[in-house]
Scaffold this active site. Structure first.
Site, short mmCIF file in Angstrom:
data_model
loop_
_atom_site.label_atom_id
_atom_site.label_comp_id
_atom_site.label_asym_id
_atom_site.label_seq_id
_atom_site.Cartn_x
_atom_site.Cartn_y
_atom_site.Cartn_z
N GLY A 17 0.79 -1.22 0.00
CA GLY A 17 0.00 0.00 0.00
C GLY A 17 0.83 1.27 0.00
O GLY A 17 1.83 1.39 -0.72
N GLY A 19 2.77 2.55 2.34
CA GLY A 19 4.15 2.36 2.81
C GLY A 19 5.06 1.85 1.72
O GLY A 19 6.19 2.33 1.55
N TYR A 154 -9.90 4.78 17.12
CA TYR A 154 -9.08 5.04 15.93
C TYR A 154 -9.04 6.52 15.60
O TYR A 154 -7.99 7.09 15.33
CB TYR A 154 -9.62 4.23 14.76
CG TYR A 154 -8.86 4.37 13.47
CD1 TYR A 154 -7.66 3.70 13.27
CD2 TYR A 154 -9.34 5.16 12.43
CE1 TYR A 154 -6.95 3.81 12.09
CE2 TYR A 154 -8.65 5.28 11.23
CZ TYR A 154 -7.46 4.60 11.07
OH TYR A 154 -6.77 4.72 9.89
#
Length: 265
Positions: A17, A19, A154
């Site tokens: 993804g 990263g 989150y």
């Protein structure tokens, strides 16, 4: 880029993804990478791809940031490397009613999203300030822009990351350390594709390539970036024209689509 952010980059969550795309961008500029992630198979594949495609050195370690000892392990592994760039992409979410998640699930989310992000940022930022250059990219989320029922942990975690990065943009500028809080929404990453979301591949979904391109354009120029023109417009409308109670109702209904997703920005 190599002069400012090389010779080594450390990417937390670099196996796939966003990263992985950050690693690709850095590698194209001759910067070596140290990658960590939980998924050993994806991590090994990414390391091998980078080494085969670019004349750089790539190191990788399978590390679970939800474990407190991981921070000292990372410091030991990177000791002696001149780290000029750090990106915190790794994240985890406890979706659903706050009290339905166990205390251990909440602890792990805080460990990955907040404690690890803080301790690694503190460590690498100190090294970059001492050497007088560097870059830091902290991945936040559109969830951080509002109270978010059934995703409160989150959202709060990502608000911490966003605000920390924005403050460090100002504090570290005089040391020539560029900092960016990257505020992300749906991106066609493997995590989103695994989720079965109806947004996968749709016209609302950004690609890792477009996100990272925007990120490096903004790095050093502004404290934070909401990725994607549509997302920036959505955030503006939500902030200025939708009452908070109404916004929370909208978000509470939206989150039901992601209940089974382990990692989604």
């Amino acid at each position: 880029m190599k002069q400012n952010y090389g010779p080594w980059a450390f990417i937390a969550g670099g196996s796939e993804g966003i990263g992985a795309e950050i690693c690709q961008r850095l590698a194209g500029n001759g910067i070596n990478s140290y990658l960590i992630a939980r998924n050993e198979g994806a991590l090994t594949a990414q390391r091998d791809h980078l080494q085969a495609s670019f004349p750089i050195e790539v190191r990788a370690a399978t590390i679970d940031l939800s474990q407190p000892q991981s921070i000292e392990e990372i410091k030991t592994l990177t000791a002696g490397l001149d780290i000029g760039f750090y990106a915190h992409v790794a994240s985890t979410a406890t979706l659903g009613p706050y009290l339905d998640a166990t205390a251990e699930q909440h602890r792990k989310a805080l460990q990955v999203n907040v404690i690890a992000a803080h301790e690694l940022t503190y460590h690498f930022a100190g090294l970059m300030k001492a050497r007088g250059s560097g870059g830091i990219m902290l991945c936040s989320s559109m969830a951080s822009l509002s109270a978010f029922p059934y995703n409160g942990q989150y959202a709060a975690n990502k608000a911490y990351i966003r605000l920390l990065g924005e403050a460090l943009w100002y504090e570290l500028a005089e040391s020539s350390v560029d900092v960016l809080s990257l505020v992300i929404s749906e991106v066609s990453t493997p995590a989103l594709l695994r989720s079965g979301s109806e947004l996968q591949g749709g016209d609302k979904t950004l690609t890792p390539q477009s996100v990272v391109e925007e990120a490096f354009e903004a790095l050093g120029k502004q404290p934070s970036l909401i990725t994607g023109k549509r997302n920036r417009l959505t955030a503006f409308i939500a902030r200025h024209f939708i009452p908070q109670q109404r916004m929370m109702k909208i978000l509470a209904e939206e989150i039901t689509r992601y209940r089974d997703t382990p990692d989604v920005h």
